[in-house]
Design a protein around this motif. Structure first.
Motif, short mmCIF file in Angstrom:
data_model
loop_
_atom_site.label_atom_id
_atom_site.label_comp_id
_atom_site.label_asym_id
_atom_site.label_seq_id
_atom_site.Cartn_x
_atom_site.Cartn_y
_atom_site.Cartn_z
N GLU A 143 0.83 -1.21 0.00
CA GLU A 143 0.00 0.00 0.00
C GLU A 143 0.86 1.26 0.00
N CYS A 144 2.01 1.22 0.69
CA CYS A 144 2.94 2.35 0.63
C CYS A 144 3.42 2.56 -0.80
N ASP A 145 3.73 1.46 -1.50
CA ASP A 145 4.15 1.56 -2.90
C ASP A 145 3.07 2.20 -3.74
N ARG A 146 1.84 1.80 -3.51
CA ARG A 146 0.73 2.34 -4.31
C ARG A 146 0.53 3.83 -4.06
N LEU A 147 0.65 4.23 -2.80
CA LEU A 147 0.44 5.63 -2.45
C LEU A 147 1.61 6.52 -2.87
N GLY A 148 2.81 5.95 -2.89
CA GLY A 148 4.01 6.77 -3.08
C GLY A 148 4.64 7.16 -1.76
N MET A 149 4.34 6.39 -0.71
CA MET A 149 4.93 6.62 0.62
C MET A 149 6.31 5.97 0.68
N THR A 150 7.32 6.75 0.98
CA THR A 150 8.67 6.21 1.12
C THR A 150 8.77 5.35 2.37
N LEU A 151 9.47 4.22 2.27
CA LEU A 151 9.70 3.35 3.41
C LEU A 151 11.08 3.63 4.00
N ASP A 152 11.13 3.69 5.32
CA ASP A 152 12.35 3.99 6.06
C ASP A 152 12.74 2.75 6.86
N VAL A 153 13.96 2.23 6.64
CA VAL A 153 14.39 1.00 7.29
C VAL A 153 15.25 1.23 8.53
N SER A 154 15.48 2.48 8.93
CA SER A 154 16.13 2.72 10.22
C SER A 154 15.23 2.12 11.32
N HIS A 155 15.83 1.46 12.28
CA HIS A 155 15.15 0.78 13.40
C HIS A 155 14.64 -0.60 13.04
N LEU A 156 14.61 -0.98 11.79
CA LEU A 156 14.05 -2.26 11.37
C LEU A 156 15.05 -3.39 11.62
N SER A 157 14.54 -4.58 11.96
CA SER A 157 15.41 -5.75 12.13
C SER A 157 16.16 -6.04 10.84
N VAL A 158 17.24 -6.80 10.95
CA VAL A 158 18.03 -7.14 9.77
C VAL A 158 17.18 -7.90 8.75
N LYS A 159 16.42 -8.88 9.22
CA LYS A 159 15.57 -9.63 8.29
C LYS A 159 14.49 -8.73 7.69
N GLY A 160 13.94 -7.85 8.51
CA GLY A 160 12.96 -6.91 8.00
C GLY A 160 13.53 -6.01 6.93
N PHE A 161 14.77 -5.57 7.13
CA PHE A 161 15.47 -4.76 6.13
C PHE A 161 15.48 -5.47 4.79
N TRP A 162 15.94 -6.73 4.80
CA TRP A 162 16.04 -7.47 3.53
C TRP A 162 14.66 -7.75 2.96
N ASP A 163 13.67 -7.99 3.81
CA ASP A 163 12.30 -8.21 3.33
C ASP A 163 11.78 -6.98 2.60
N VAL A 164 12.04 -5.78 3.15
CA VAL A 164 11.56 -4.55 2.51
C VAL A 164 12.24 -4.39 1.14
N LEU A 165 13.55 -4.60 1.08
CA LEU A 165 14.23 -4.46 -0.21
C LEU A 165 13.71 -5.45 -1.24
N GLU A 166 13.34 -6.64 -0.77
CA GLU A 166 12.84 -7.67 -1.67
C GLU A 166 11.39 -7.42 -2.08
N THR A 167 10.60 -6.83 -1.17
CA THR A 167 9.16 -6.72 -1.36
C THR A 167 8.74 -5.43 -2.05
N SER A 168 9.39 -4.32 -1.72
CA SER A 168 8.97 -3.02 -2.25
C SER A 168 9.44 -2.83 -3.68
N ARG A 169 8.62 -2.14 -4.46
CA ARG A 169 9.01 -1.79 -5.83
C ARG A 169 9.92 -0.56 -5.85
#
Length: 313
Positions: free
Chosen positions: A160-186
């Motif tokens: 939904e962030c991708d659809r809206l144009g909301m930037t995702l911020d990975v500061s504070h995110l777990s290491v696995k979460g970091f990689w998940d965001v890079l893999e999942t977000s367009r």
């Protein structure tokens, strides 16, 4: 030379004290007066839910937006930044207003409700940090012992962030979460306020692989002024330590992908010489002794500018 700063926590102080005034209040690191002293052209203001508001998280979002609108954005010397057109206005020759952009630190306050995400976007929030240090409904933070990544609901949040144009911020995110965001977000995410883990082994800092991945994705990294993210020996941090982390990211190929995200008002100890935004003047002088004018322009403004020009719809 103007400066952009992609993270401060002034709003969390302002919703706890209704008498704080943005012009020049000693309880704030970031004030209108100090932003002008430091030549700051754009300041991002994070919405964070303080402990006193934990039982009413989305109310804290609304209170933060109201504080932003009534006490910051309503000022004649402030230009709220919500669109590419606003950035173009900010960059016009002779424009003297300071840009102010809303971000959110932790999706906790959205309570798993994507309608709240859409409301936050409609109210001007343009960047979302998925977590703070602990786990929430979307993912684990860096301090969550299990170290999990995005949940199923978190993946829907990213979409939904991708659809809206909301930037995702990975500061504070777990290491696995970091990689998940890079893999999942367009879209390329940012780390608005994180440093190099190889120089300071703190969970909030980024590994070499993470830094390289953000660079490869055309994301951005904001070197932050949190003393214990700059050095791990407990000694007083100075501007040299900030430059050390900047140099390190540049050495990994990040000269066009690094800027600053101070974390002012989210800290209780400060870098000597960078106790508030007025210190950007000293930082700029130090940068100019070590880098070309083009590189300094990139670190202080252009790298963030080019990113958000490409992200805003």
């Amino acid at each position: 030379m103007k400066r952009w700063d992609l993270h401060c926590d002034a709003l969390s102080k302002m919703i706890l004290a209704s008498d704080i005034r943005f012009e020049d209040d000693r309880r704030l690191d970031v004030t209108a007066k100090r932003l002008k002293e430091g030549g700051v052209q754009l300041q991002a203001f994070a919405i964070y839910v303080p402990e006193a508001w934990k039982g009413r998280p989305f109310d804290a979002v609304l209170a933060s937006v109201d504080a932003f609108e009534q006490r910051i954005a309503s000022r004649p010397d402030i230009l709220p930044i919500r669109s590419k057109q606003d950035i173009e206005t900010l960059m016009r020759p002779g424009e003297t207003r300071i840009g102010a952009m809303l971000t959110m630190e932790g999706a906790d306050a959205l309570e798993g409700n994507l309608a709240y995400l859409r409301i936050a976007y409609a109210l001007g929030v343009r960047t979302l940090g998925v977590t703070w240090n602990v786990a929430n409904w979307a993912a684990d933070g860096v301090r969550e012992p299990r170290g999990g990544g995005l949940t199923a609901a978190g993946r829907r949040l990213v979409a939904e962030c991708d659809r809206l144009g909301m930037t995702l911020d990975v500061s504070h995110l777990s290491v696995k979460g970091f990689w998940d965001v890079l893999e999942t977000s367009r879209h390329a995410p940012i780390a608005s306020h994180s440093n190099a883990k190889s120089l300071c082994d703190h969970p909030r800092n980024l590994s070499n692989d993470q830094i390289r991945a953000l660079i490869a994705a055309n994301g951005r990294i904001g070197i932050t002024f949190v003393p214990y993210f700059l050095r791990s020996d407990g000694r007083e941090a100075g501007i040299d330590d900030v430059l050390r982390h900047l140099d390190y990211v540049c050495g990994l190929g990040g000269a066009d992908h690094v800027g600053f995200g101070s974390d002012f008002d989210g800290i209780e100890t400060w870098v000597k010489g960078l106790e508030h935004p007025g210190g950007y003047e000293t930082l700029a002088e130090r940068l100019e002794k070590n880098y070309t004018s083009e590189q300094v322009e990139g670190f202080l403004r252009r790298n963030w500018l080019s990113y958000y020009q490409g992200r805003f719809m």
